[in-house]
Design a protein around this motif. Structure first.
Motif, PDB file in Angstrom:
ATOM      1  N   PHE B  63      -7.468  -7.138  48.180  1.00 29.73           N
ATOM      2  CA  PHE B  63      -7.012  -7.100  49.571  1.00 29.73           C
ATOM      3  C   PHE B  63      -6.649  -8.519  50.012  1.00 29.73           C
ATOM      4  CE2 PHE B  63      -8.020  -2.754  50.573  1.00 29.73           C
ATOM      5  CZ  PHE B  63      -9.061  -2.429  49.710  1.00 29.73           C
ATOM      6  N   SER B  64      -5.455  -8.671  50.580  1.00 23.73           N
ATOM      7  CA  SER B  64      -5.048  -9.983  51.060  1.00 23.73           C
ATOM      8  C   SER B  64      -4.263  -9.835  52.353  1.00 23.73           C
ATOM      9  CB  SER B  64      -4.222 -10.720  50.012  1.00 23.73           C
ATOM     10  OG  SER B  64      -3.040  -9.990  49.726  1.00 23.73           O
ATOM     11  N   GLY B  65      -4.375 -10.861  53.204  1.00 25.79           N
ATOM     12  CA  GLY B  65      -3.683 -10.831  54.480  1.00 25.79           C
ATOM     13  C   GLY B  65      -2.796 -12.047  54.650  1.00 25.79           C
ATOM     14  N   SER B  66      -1.745 -11.879  55.452  1.00 28.53           N
ATOM     15  CA  SER B  66      -0.850 -12.986  55.746  1.00 28.53           C
ATOM     16  C   SER B  66      -0.287 -12.805  57.151  1.00 28.53           C
ATOM     17  CB  SER B  66       0.274 -13.081  54.721  1.00 28.53           C
ATOM     18  OG  SER B  66       1.083 -11.908  54.772  1.00 28.53           O
ATOM     19  N   LYS B  67       0.236 -13.908  57.677  1.00 25.72           N
ATOM     20  CA  LYS B  67       0.840 -13.863  59.016  1.00 25.72           C
ATOM     21  C   LYS B  67       2.033 -14.790  59.036  1.00 25.72           C
ATOM     22  CE  LYS B  67      -0.357 -16.013  63.007  1.00 25.72           C
ATOM     23  NZ  LYS B  67      -1.120 -16.404  64.220  1.00 25.72           N
ATOM     24  N   SER B  68       3.093 -14.338  59.696  1.00 24.20           N
ATOM     25  CA  SER B  68       4.279 -15.157  59.871  1.00 24.20           C
ATOM     26  C   SER B  68       4.898 -14.825  61.217  1.00 24.20           C
ATOM     27  CB  SER B  68       5.288 -14.892  58.747  1.00 24.20           C
ATOM     28  OG  SER B  68       6.458 -15.659  58.936  1.00 24.20           O
ATOM     29  N   GLY B  69       4.953 -15.819  62.082  1.00 23.34           N
ATOM     30  CA  GLY B  69       5.518 -15.604  63.403  1.00 23.34           C
ATOM     31  C   GLY B  69       4.745 -14.568  64.194  1.00 23.34           C
ATOM     32  N   THR B  70       5.429 -13.505  64.574  1.00 27.74           N
ATOM     33  CA  THR B  70       4.793 -12.461  65.386  1.00 27.74           C
ATOM     34  C   THR B  70       4.453 -11.215  64.568  1.00 27.74           C
ATOM     35  OG1 THR B  70       6.950 -11.610  66.055  1.00 27.74           O
ATOM     36  CG2 THR B  70       5.931 -13.263  67.504  1.00 27.74           C
ATOM     37  N   SER B  71       4.382 -11.361  63.250  1.00 29.69           N
ATOM     38  CA  SER B  71       4.007 -10.236  62.395  1.00 29.69           C
ATOM     39  C   SER B  71       2.929 -10.644  61.406  1.00 29.69           C
ATOM     40  CB  SER B  71       5.222  -9.731  61.608  1.00 29.69           C
ATOM     41  OG  SER B  71       6.165  -9.139  62.463  1.00 29.69           O
ATOM     42  N   ALA B  72       2.165  -9.664  60.991  1.00 32.23           N
ATOM     43  CA  ALA B  72       1.129  -9.869  59.981  1.00 32.23           C
ATOM     44  C   ALA B  72       1.239  -8.752  58.960  1.00 32.23           C
ATOM     45  CB  ALA B  72      -0.252  -9.877  60.621  1.00 32.23           C
ATOM     46  N   SER B  73       0.663  -8.984  57.793  1.00 29.72           N
ATOM     47  CA  SER B  73       0.708  -7.980  56.730  1.00 29.72           C
ATOM     48  C   SER B  73      -0.613  -7.929  55.986  1.00 29.72           C
ATOM     49  CB  SER B  73       1.812  -8.302  55.726  1.00 29.72           C
ATOM     50  OG  SER B  73       3.084  -8.195  56.303  1.00 29.72           O
ATOM     51  N   LEU B  74      -0.943  -6.738  55.537  1.00 32.40           N
ATOM     52  CA  LEU B  74      -2.075  -6.527  54.647  1.00 32.40           C
ATOM     53  C   LEU B  74      -1.520  -5.987  53.348  1.00 32.40           C
ATOM     54  CD1 LEU B  74      -5.229  -6.232  54.201  1.00 32.40           C
ATOM     55  CD2 LEU B  74      -4.914  -3.835  54.877  1.00 32.40           C
ATOM     56  N   ALA B  75      -1.886  -6.602  52.245  1.00 39.45           N
ATOM     57  CA  ALA B  75      -1.463  -6.133  50.938  1.00 39.45           C
ATOM     58  C   ALA B  75      -2.663  -5.626  50.156  1.00 39.45           C
ATOM     59  CB  ALA B  75      -0.767  -7.249  50.167  1.00 39.45           C
ATOM     60  N   ILE B  76      -2.468  -4.496  49.507  1.00 33.29           N
ATOM     61  CA  ILE B  76      -3.481  -3.946  48.608  1.00 33.29           C
ATOM     62  C   ILE B  76      -2.852  -3.910  47.222  1.00 33.29           C
ATOM     63  CG2 ILE B  76      -5.103  -2.083  48.155  1.00 33.29           C
ATOM     64  CD1 ILE B  76      -4.504  -1.020  50.999  1.00 33.29           C
TER      65      ILE B  76
END
Lengths: 120, 111
Positions: B63-76
């Motif tokens: 599980f990993s998370g990231s953020k860029s500007g006004t969006s975020a993402s979770l990757a599995i």
């Protein structure tokens, strides 16, 4: 072991009052905020409000301000969520959670949930 | 409706990588950190990611998370059957009705 244990399921009629509880153990109850989260049937999660049991500082989501009361009794390591006059729309699962171990709003321990059913 | 928008569903086969987006604005994700929660069926939520990309102890590095500007993402990555659950992003929202908010939630199905 950190634990949050919530009170059992409730079935109430519209207009009745209710107070549900969340008892913390295994950590310093007065050092972490406790939050309450609503989950209506088949729906998503909603933060209702938070309380700091150390001094009972309480913050409410604008969506829930005036609709519920959050309180705590630090002498028995227990937080509460109460309604003075229930509505059918209060039917939901309610969770308490400990906040602030990783960052302020990180809820790292959760209660098992209390199902509240309001029906005539 | 939440100010944080997620796709209602996502799916993948075992071993695949699945990514879930969380779209917000300058008043929430754009100026505050993002947390992610996993809710298995019939259970309480579990903290997966805090402060955009940090994993609490015990959370697998799949599980990993990231953020860029006004969006975020979770990757599995390396999707497993036990990852089938609802996933929620969360962030503080500085708008008129300021408070902490959850995203709309994404149901992940393992095919």
């Amino acid at each position: 072991e950190v634990q949050l244990v919530q009170s059992g399921a409730e079935v109430k009629k519209p207009g009745e009052s209710l107070k549900i509880s969340c008892k913390g153990s295994g950590y310093s109850f007065t050092s972490y905020w406790i939050g309450w989260v609503r989950q209506m049937p088949g729906k998503g999660l909603e933060w209702m409000g938070i309380i700091y049991p150390g001094d009972s500082d309480t913050r409410y989501s604008p969506s829930f301000q005036g609709q519920v009361t959050i309180s705590a009794d630090k002498s028995i390591s227990t937080a509460y969520l109460q309604w003075s006059s229930l509505k059918a729309s209060d039917t939901a699962m309610y969770y308490c959670a400990r906040l602030g171990y990783y960052d302020f709003w990180s809820a790292d321990y959760w209660g098992q949930g209390t199902l509240v059913t309001v029906s005539s | 409706q939440s100010v944080l928008t997620q796709p209602p569903s996502a799916s993948g086969t075992p071993g695949q990588r699945v990514t879930i987006s969380c779209s917000g604005s300058s008043s929430n994700i754009g100026s505050n950190t993002v947390n992610w929660y996993q809710q298995l069926p019939g259970t309480a939520p579990k903290l997966l990611i805090y402060s955009n990309n940090q994993r609490p102890s015990g959370v697998p590095d799949r599980f990993s998370g990231s953020k860029s500007g006004t969006s975020a993402s979770l990757a599995i990555s390396g999707l497993q059957s036990e990852d089938e659950a609802d996933y929620y992003c969360a962030a503080w929202d500085d708008s008129l009705n300021a408070f902490y908010v959850f995203g709309t939630g994404t149901k992940v199905t393992v095919l």
